[in-house]
Design a protein around this motif. Sequence first.
Motif, PDB file in Angstrom:
ATOM      1  N   PHE A   1      -3.405  -7.052   6.676  1.00 18.34           N
ATOM      2  CA  PHE A   1      -2.897  -6.971   5.301  1.00 18.34           C
ATOM      3  C   PHE A   1      -3.100  -8.300   4.580  1.00 18.34           C
ATOM      4  O   PHE A   1      -3.584  -8.354   3.445  1.00 18.34           O
ATOM      5  CB  PHE A   1      -1.408  -6.587   5.340  1.00 18.34           C
ATOM      6  CG  PHE A   1      -0.680  -6.757   4.040  1.00 18.34           C
ATOM      7  CD1 PHE A   1      -0.926  -5.890   2.978  1.00 18.34           C
ATOM      8  CD2 PHE A   1       0.253  -7.773   3.866  1.00 18.34           C
ATOM      9  CE1 PHE A   1      -0.247  -6.037   1.774  1.00 18.34           C
ATOM     10  CE2 PHE A   1       0.926  -7.925   2.667  1.00 18.34           C
ATOM     11  CZ  PHE A   1       0.674  -7.059   1.620  1.00 18.34           C
TER      12      PHE A   1
ATOM     13  N   SER B   1      -6.596  -8.789   3.812  1.00 15.24           N
ATOM     14  CA  SER B   1      -7.104  -7.957   2.723  1.00 15.24           C
ATOM     15  C   SER B   1      -6.880  -8.600   1.363  1.00 15.24           C
ATOM     16  O   SER B   1      -7.530  -8.237   0.390  1.00 15.24           O
ATOM     17  CB  SER B   1      -6.484  -6.564   2.759  1.00 15.24           C
ATOM     18  OG  SER B   1      -5.153  -6.608   2.282  1.00 15.24           O
ATOM     19  N   SER B   2      -5.970  -9.569   1.284  1.00 17.75           N
ATOM     20  CA  SER B   2      -5.837 -10.248  -0.006  1.00 17.75           C
ATOM     21  C   SER B   2      -6.916 -11.314  -0.179  1.00 17.75           C
ATOM     22  O   SER B   2      -7.108 -11.839  -1.261  1.00 17.75           O
ATOM     23  CB  SER B   2      -4.435 -10.833  -0.199  1.00 17.75           C
ATOM     24  OG  SER B   2      -4.086 -11.635   0.884  1.00 17.75           O
TER      25      SER B   2
ATOM     26  N   LYS C   1     -10.930  -7.193   0.568  1.00 16.21           N
ATOM     27  CA  LYS C   1     -10.514  -5.891   1.068  1.00 16.21           C
ATOM     28  C   LYS C   1     -11.526  -5.274   2.023  1.00 16.21           C
ATOM     29  O   LYS C   1     -11.169  -4.545   2.946  1.00 16.21           O
ATOM     30  CB  LYS C   1     -10.281  -4.934  -0.102  1.00 16.21           C
ATOM     31  CG  LYS C   1      -8.826  -4.863  -0.449  1.00 16.21           C
ATOM     32  CD  LYS C   1      -8.565  -3.995  -1.636  1.00 16.21           C
ATOM     33  CE  LYS C   1      -7.187  -4.364  -2.162  1.00 16.21           C
ATOM     34  NZ  LYS C   1      -6.898  -3.799  -3.452  1.00 16.21           N
TER      35      LYS C   1
ATOM     36  N   ALA D   1      -0.449  -0.377   1.659  1.00 13.36           N
ATOM     37  CA  ALA D   1      -0.274  -1.833   1.553  1.00 13.36           C
ATOM     38  C   ALA D   1      -1.567  -2.498   1.109  1.00 13.36           C
ATOM     39  O   ALA D   1      -1.567  -3.323   0.195  1.00 13.36           O
ATOM     40  CB  ALA D   1       0.181  -2.400   2.892  1.00 13.36           C
ATOM     41  N   ILE D   2      -2.694  -2.132   1.715  1.00 19.84           N
ATOM     42  CA  ILE D   2      -3.914  -2.863   1.341  1.00 19.84           C
ATOM     43  C   ILE D   2      -4.480  -2.381   0.010  1.00 19.84           C
ATOM     44  O   ILE D   2      -5.061  -3.155  -0.737  1.00 19.84           O
ATOM     45  CB  ILE D   2      -5.009  -2.850   2.438  1.00 19.84           C
ATOM     46  CG1 ILE D   2      -5.480  -1.438   2.733  1.00 19.84           C
ATOM     47  CG2 ILE D   2      -4.562  -3.566   3.690  1.00 19.84           C
ATOM     48  CD1 ILE D   2      -6.751  -1.442   3.564  1.00 19.84           C
TER      49      ILE D   2
ATOM     50  N   ASN E   1      -2.485  -4.262  -2.623  1.00 14.93           N
ATOM     51  CA  ASN E   1      -2.332  -5.700  -2.386  1.00 14.93           C
ATOM     52  C   ASN E   1      -3.108  -6.483  -3.450  1.00 14.93           C
ATOM     53  O   ASN E   1      -3.831  -5.901  -4.261  1.00 14.93           O
ATOM     54  CB  ASN E   1      -2.882  -6.004  -0.982  1.00 14.93           C
ATOM     55  CG  ASN E   1      -2.497  -7.380  -0.515  1.00 14.93           C
ATOM     56  OD1 ASN E   1      -1.696  -8.051  -1.144  1.00 14.93           O
ATOM     57  ND2 ASN E   1      -3.061  -7.794   0.612  1.00 14.93           N
TER      58      ASN E   1
ATOM     59  N   SER F   1       0.219 -12.695  -8.320  1.00 18.68           N
ATOM     60  CA  SER F   1      -0.134 -12.536  -6.901  1.00 18.68           C
ATOM     61  C   SER F   1       1.096 -12.231  -6.046  1.00 18.68           C
ATOM     62  O   SER F   1       1.068 -11.326  -5.211  1.00 18.68           O
ATOM     63  CB  SER F   1      -0.786 -13.807  -6.356  1.00 18.68           C
ATOM     64  OG  SER F   1      -1.861 -14.180  -7.150  1.00 18.68           O
TER      65      SER F   1
ATOM     66  N   TYR G   1       2.338  -8.731  -6.712  1.00 20.13           N
ATOM     67  CA  TYR G   1       1.532  -7.690  -6.084  1.00 20.13           C
ATOM     68  C   TYR G   1       1.765  -7.610  -4.577  1.00 20.13           C
ATOM     69  O   TYR G   1       1.796  -6.521  -4.010  1.00 20.13           O
ATOM     70  CB  TYR G   1       0.038  -7.871  -6.403  1.00 20.13           C
ATOM     71  CG  TYR G   1      -0.350  -7.067  -7.625  1.00 20.13           C
ATOM     72  CD1 TYR G   1      -0.884  -5.791  -7.503  1.00 20.13           C
ATOM     73  CD2 TYR G   1      -0.126  -7.562  -8.901  1.00 20.13           C
ATOM     74  CE1 TYR G   1      -1.195  -5.030  -8.616  1.00 20.13           C
ATOM     75  CE2 TYR G   1      -0.437  -6.807 -10.028  1.00 20.13           C
ATOM     76  CZ  TYR G   1      -0.973  -5.542  -9.874  1.00 20.13           C
ATOM     77  OH  TYR G   1      -1.261  -4.791 -10.972  1.00 20.13           O
ATOM     78  N   THR G   2       1.923  -8.767  -3.937  1.00 21.94           N
ATOM     79  CA  THR G   2       2.180  -8.759  -2.504  1.00 21.94           C
ATOM     80  C   THR G   2       3.485  -8.025  -2.205  1.00 21.94           C
ATOM     81  O   THR G   2       3.550  -7.168  -1.313  1.00 21.94           O
ATOM     82  CB  THR G   2       2.254 -10.211  -1.977  1.00 21.94           C
ATOM     83  OG1 THR G   2       1.080 -10.899  -2.418  1.00 21.94           O
ATOM     84  CG2 THR G   2       2.327 -10.258  -0.467  1.00 21.94           C
TER      85      THR G   2
ATOM     86  N   ALA H   1       3.201  -4.272  -2.888  1.00 18.69           N
ATOM     87  CA  ALA H   1       2.427  -3.598  -1.841  1.00 18.69           C
ATOM     88  C   ALA H   1       3.302  -3.363  -0.607  1.00 18.69           C
ATOM     89  O   ALA H   1       3.252  -2.298   0.014  1.00 18.69           O
ATOM     90  CB  ALA H   1       1.200  -4.426  -1.482  1.00 18.69           C
ATOM     91  N   LEU H   2       4.133  -4.353  -0.278  1.00 19.44           N
ATOM     92  CA  LEU H   2       4.998  -4.207   0.891  1.00 19.44           C
ATOM     93  C   LEU H   2       6.067  -3.143   0.656  1.00 19.44           C
ATOM     94  O   LEU H   2       6.402  -2.378   1.561  1.00 19.44           O
ATOM     95  CB  LEU H   2       5.642  -5.554   1.245  1.00 19.44           C
ATOM     96  CG  LEU H   2       4.675  -6.574   1.873  1.00 19.44           C
ATOM     97  CD1 LEU H   2       5.340  -7.926   2.045  1.00 19.44           C
ATOM     98  CD2 LEU H   2       4.153  -6.061   3.217  1.00 19.44           C
TER      99      LEU H   2
END
Lengths: 77, 673
Positions: B566, B569-570, B573, B621-622, B625, B649, B652-653, B656-657
């Motif tokens: 994960f 992927s930031s 991707k 999540a990805i 992300n 950023s 978004y993290t 996503a979580l």
Amino acid sequence: MRNLRDLKVGSEAIVSSISGDARYLSRITSIGITPGCRVRMLKNDKNRPLLIFSRDTMIALNKKESESILIEEVKAV
Amino acid sequence: MINGKKVLALLGQPNSGKSTLFNSLTGLKQHVGNWPGKTVEKKEGSFIRNGEEIIVADLPGSYSLSANSDEEMITRDYIASGKADAVCILADSSQLERSLFMLADYAGIQVPCFLVLNLADVAKDQGKEINIKALAEKLSIPVCLLSAPDSKNYESFYKCLDEAFDKKTLLDSAALEKAYEAIEGYSELKSIIPDDAIKGYSSAWLSAKVIEGDKAACEKIIPLLNPESKRKYEAVVAKIQKGSVLTGQCKFAWIDDLLSGVVNKVQKKAEFTKFDKAITHKVWGKPLVILIVIGGLLASFIPALPFMGIGMGISALIAPLQEALLGAGAHPIVTGIICNVVIQSVAYIVQMLGFVFGVTFVFGLLEEVGIMARVSYVFDNTMARFGLQGKSVMPCLVSFGCTMGGAAGARVIDNWGQKVLTIAIAWAVPCGAAWSIIPMLASNFFGAGAVIIIVAILLIMILHMFVTANIFGRILVKKEDRYGMIMELPPYHKPKVGALLRYVLGRTKDTFLRVMKVIIPICLIFWLLSYTATGLPENTILYKIGSFIEPVTKVFGLNWKLFTAFIASSVGKEGAVGVLSALYANTGTIYGAVVGTNAANDIQTLLAVIPKAEALAFMFAITFNVPCIVALAATYQETHSAKWTAIISVYYTIFALILAFIAYHIGLLIWPV
């Protein structure tokens, strides 16, 4: 009196008065719409801004705000 | 004057061809930054005239000199600062009456100026003839015609420039001031307000602004008045109604007078071309815009190809270089940093830059030709729901291909807050890389259920955009700054490809340098975290951190391996599945997977070892992300704000979580452990 929103496509009108807050008046004036100017309706679709032609320019205007522009219809040339 | 060099400032309404003139004058000698303390883009450049360097400042585009926006305030303050030795006022010859409004609004400012009637070719096609000499006499400033696409014909422009510099030509505003006298209260205001209450601005100009209810001007003037004048001032101001309409009528009457006998009357009909009919069509307008974007994206690949070739060429150097360095006895860590971090990053960025170059160029072209304004019209109602202008739809659509391209495309949005908000919501659009791995993963794990996952992703995307627009919109696009559309749809212009190309090249170079500054340190950190001397993932720092915080990440359905993927992927991707392969099946390294040098992904192993609920959590999540490190760097480049890039950023993290958490727990209900 009718407002700009009521103008049918292809019809022309003379703007008779505009009202709104100072900011709106300043913006609408700077794009060339003032009392006495001639406008022609190009498009008046649902859920879209108005599309008019005035002072050689095609202009898109928000519908709601355009209700404060009062007009007198004239014969199209 | 700046450092003893003469300064020319360019002033004009949108679509007056100002940027084209700026690009033609300065070529590659331009610099884009921010106005101090403001978030408005500042463009400055220079050119040589008669052996002397002249600085050109491109003042932000606005319809008038009122204080309605940051752009207009900056323009006014710049003129008041006295930096400009001459102001070049641009008007569109094909719509003279309307576009001379800027000149009328300038009248009364005591800074030398000259008038450029741009798009003379379009006016000529309309059969319009303009008597430049007569106009110059009436205004007592130099006037010239200009067809921006015709760069050989700048001689008359330079002559006007020289004259304005040498003779310090001031615009004759007497007739306009005379007209203002008919407005009740104007004469009284003029007798109270001192000249230079704002430096360089006459009392006539200031009085007109007070009548227009211009807050910034009033704030400057009031402290300068003695008690008695102040009383008079307040009495006059209280009586004024619809001031902008009153002065506006004077300005247009002045313009009419100016043009009578100077321009032949040509009755111009509304130019509603076939293309206009199609693009503004109730039903077909939106699909047509989407087609244009797809066409634009495909077209972007043509200029992008050479960059990709160069990038791959650089990549190809890595293996031989690595061997040579190791052969020469260099330490593996040093070799790794040089080859895998620096050179690999450069290769990666150069390949991505091609796309930025392409999108900036194609979007710039659409803007210059006049298509972007139509797009704004067609999508106005849709994007207004996010608090954005219609144009904002373009970056969002481009983000289906590449978020970096989307961020670069946000350049066409002329308001900073709206630009940042556009990029923030464009991040929610899953990019090409996500589309290349998610359907593959989903169909492997869930078979036909993949369709449901893809539909869910699209629905969450829309929801995400709404939520994001709501959270960020409040701060970025304040309620009082949200107005309805008042915008010109300009006639189609022939673009000046050469000047645009030079500008785009300059921008791409700037982007490259800035992106490097962001990416190399992040790649270095990531490389160090994932470095392993033995080849075993358990020796990496990532593992140590990951396994330490695993009790927390497990809540989101992500064990340390999934969580590592994960985080990876930031960075990129495309690499997320490769990282899983590296961790679960030991094929290749984590870092290699992210920067795309690993060979095969071992999906079969993943299927066997990852529970379905965790796989579901991982996919969401990805997908949502941070899109990738290059998109992050491009966002920083376009917004000029490290703060907002960081806020977006982190947001978004976390988002996503949260999605992973929800997906995981829904997954547990469907497939109980």
